[in-house]
Motif scaffolding. Structure first.
Motif, PDB file in Angstrom:
ATOM      1  N   HIS A 101       0.843  -1.344   0.089  1.00 37.99           N
ATOM      2  CA  HIS A 101       0.099  -0.119   0.009  1.00 37.99           C
ATOM      3  C   HIS A 101       0.860   1.182  -0.018  1.00 37.99           C
ATOM      4  O   HIS A 101       0.729   2.318  -0.820  1.00 37.99           O
ATOM      5  N   ALA A 102       1.947   1.331   0.828  1.00 37.44           N
ATOM      6  CA  ALA A 102       2.792   2.359   0.924  1.00 37.44           C
ATOM      7  C   ALA A 102       3.488   2.812  -0.389  1.00 37.44           C
ATOM      8  O   ALA A 102       3.423   3.870  -1.019  1.00 37.44           O
ATOM      9  N   VAL A 103       4.058   1.744  -1.156  1.00 37.41           N
ATOM     10  CA  VAL A 103       4.838   2.048  -2.499  1.00 37.41           C
ATOM     11  C   VAL A 103       3.602   2.150  -3.450  1.00 37.41           C
ATOM     12  O   VAL A 103       4.068   3.240  -4.500  1.00 37.41           O
ATOM     13  N   LYS A 104       2.649   1.680  -3.522  1.00 39.74           N
ATOM     14  CA  LYS A 104       1.286   1.818  -4.432  1.00 39.74           C
ATOM     15  C   LYS A 104       0.883   3.373  -4.315  1.00 39.74           C
ATOM     16  O   LYS A 104       0.866   4.029  -5.116  1.00 39.74           O
ATOM     17  N   SER A 105       0.911   4.023  -2.870  1.00 39.20           N
ATOM     18  CA  SER A 105       0.392   5.183  -2.810  1.00 39.20           C
ATOM     19  C   SER A 105       1.365   6.198  -2.907  1.00 39.20           C
ATOM     20  O   SER A 105       0.817   7.812  -3.246  1.00 39.20           O
ATOM     21  N   ILE A 106       2.436   6.027  -2.601  1.00 38.15           N
ATOM     22  CA  ILE A 106       3.640   7.020  -2.524  1.00 38.15           C
ATOM     23  C   ILE A 106       4.265   7.076  -3.975  1.00 38.15           C
ATOM     24  O   ILE A 106       4.305   7.641  -4.806  1.00 38.15           O
ATOM     25  N   GLY A 107       5.191   5.933  -4.095  1.00 41.38           N
ATOM     26  CA  GLY A 107       5.755   6.030  -5.210  1.00 41.38           C
ATOM     27  C   GLY A 107       6.922   6.924  -5.580  1.00 41.38           C
ATOM     28  O   GLY A 107       7.048   7.983  -4.551  1.00 41.38           O
ATOM     29  N   ASN A 108       7.914   6.737  -6.390  1.00 44.22           N
ATOM     30  CA  ASN A 108       8.985   7.656  -6.831  1.00 44.22           C
ATOM     31  C   ASN A 108       8.677   9.190  -7.208  1.00 44.22           C
ATOM     32  O   ASN A 108       9.202   9.850  -6.722  1.00 44.22           O
ATOM     33  N   GLU A 109       7.541   9.129  -7.996  1.00 42.53           N
ATOM     34  CA  GLU A 109       7.375  10.493  -8.275  1.00 42.53           C
ATOM     35  C   GLU A 109       6.729  11.433  -7.226  1.00 42.53           C
ATOM     36  O   GLU A 109       7.154  12.741  -7.082  1.00 42.53           O
ATOM     37  N   VAL A 110       5.883  10.822  -6.403  1.00 43.23           N
ATOM     38  CA  VAL A 110       5.518  11.631  -5.166  1.00 43.23           C
ATOM     39  C   VAL A 110       6.568  11.826  -4.034  1.00 43.23           C
ATOM     40  O   VAL A 110       6.561  13.096  -3.698  1.00 43.23           O
ATOM     41  N   ALA A 111       7.428  10.994  -3.981  1.00 38.48           N
ATOM     42  CA  ALA A 111       8.549  11.122  -2.979  1.00 38.48           C
ATOM     43  C   ALA A 111       9.488  11.816  -3.398  1.00 38.48           C
ATOM     44  O   ALA A 111      10.233  12.813  -2.525  1.00 38.48           O
ATOM     45  N   ASN A 112       9.740  12.262  -4.964  1.00 40.29           N
ATOM     46  CA  ASN A 112      10.726  13.018  -5.108  1.00 40.29           C
ATOM     47  C   ASN A 112       9.997  14.576  -5.518  1.00 40.29           C
ATOM     48  O   ASN A 112      10.781  15.288  -5.709  1.00 40.29           O
TER      49      ASN A 112
END
Length: 112
Positions: A101-112
C-alpha cells in the motif's frame, strides 16, 4: 507477425494495435511470483528509475518511505538503519500488505 512494434499484440494470428500498456501487462504472466501485485507498481513510468540516483530498473524498495531504489542505493538506505528506512527486495522478499500500500500510494514521483 510484427516484431519490434510497441503496443501491438498478436493473439491467435490477429494483430491488434489498440492495446494500451496496462492491458498488455494484464495479459502477461506475472514476473514476480512472491508479490504479483507489485507488477503494476514496477511498470509505472515514474518507478522505472531509482528514486535516489536515477539508475534504471530499481528492484529494491524502502517500504516505509514508499520508494523504489537500485541495489547501490538500497545499501545506503540499509546503512541509515531500520528506524529510518526499511529495505526489501521487490523480487526476493514477501511483502506485507501495508508495504505494498505504501509503495502504491507514494511511489517515486510523489516522493521526489
Amino acid at each position: 507477425r510484427s516484431r519490434g512494434l510497441i503496443g501491438v499484440i498478436v493473439i491467435r494470428g490477429i494483430v491488434d494495435p489498440t492495446f494500451d500498456q496496462l492491458t498488455l501487462l494484464a495479459l502477461m504472466p506475472s514476473k514476480n511470483n512472491l508479490n504479483p501485485e507489485l507488477d503494476h507498481v514496477i511498470a509505472d513510468s515514474a518507478n522505472r528509475i531509482c528514486a535516489d540516483c536515477d539508475a534504471k530498473a530499481p528492484r529494491w524498495a524502502s517500504v516505509n518511505l514508499g520508494i523504489l531504489v537500485c541495489i547501490d542505493c538500497s545499501g545506503a538506505h540499509r546503512n541509515l538503519g531500520t528506524h529510518i528506512s526499511v529495505v526489501k527486495s521487490v523480487m526476493l522478499d514477501k511483502w506485507q500488505p501495508k508495504w505494498i500500500h505504501a509503495v502504491k500510494s507514494i511511489g517515486n514521483e510523489v516522493a521526489n
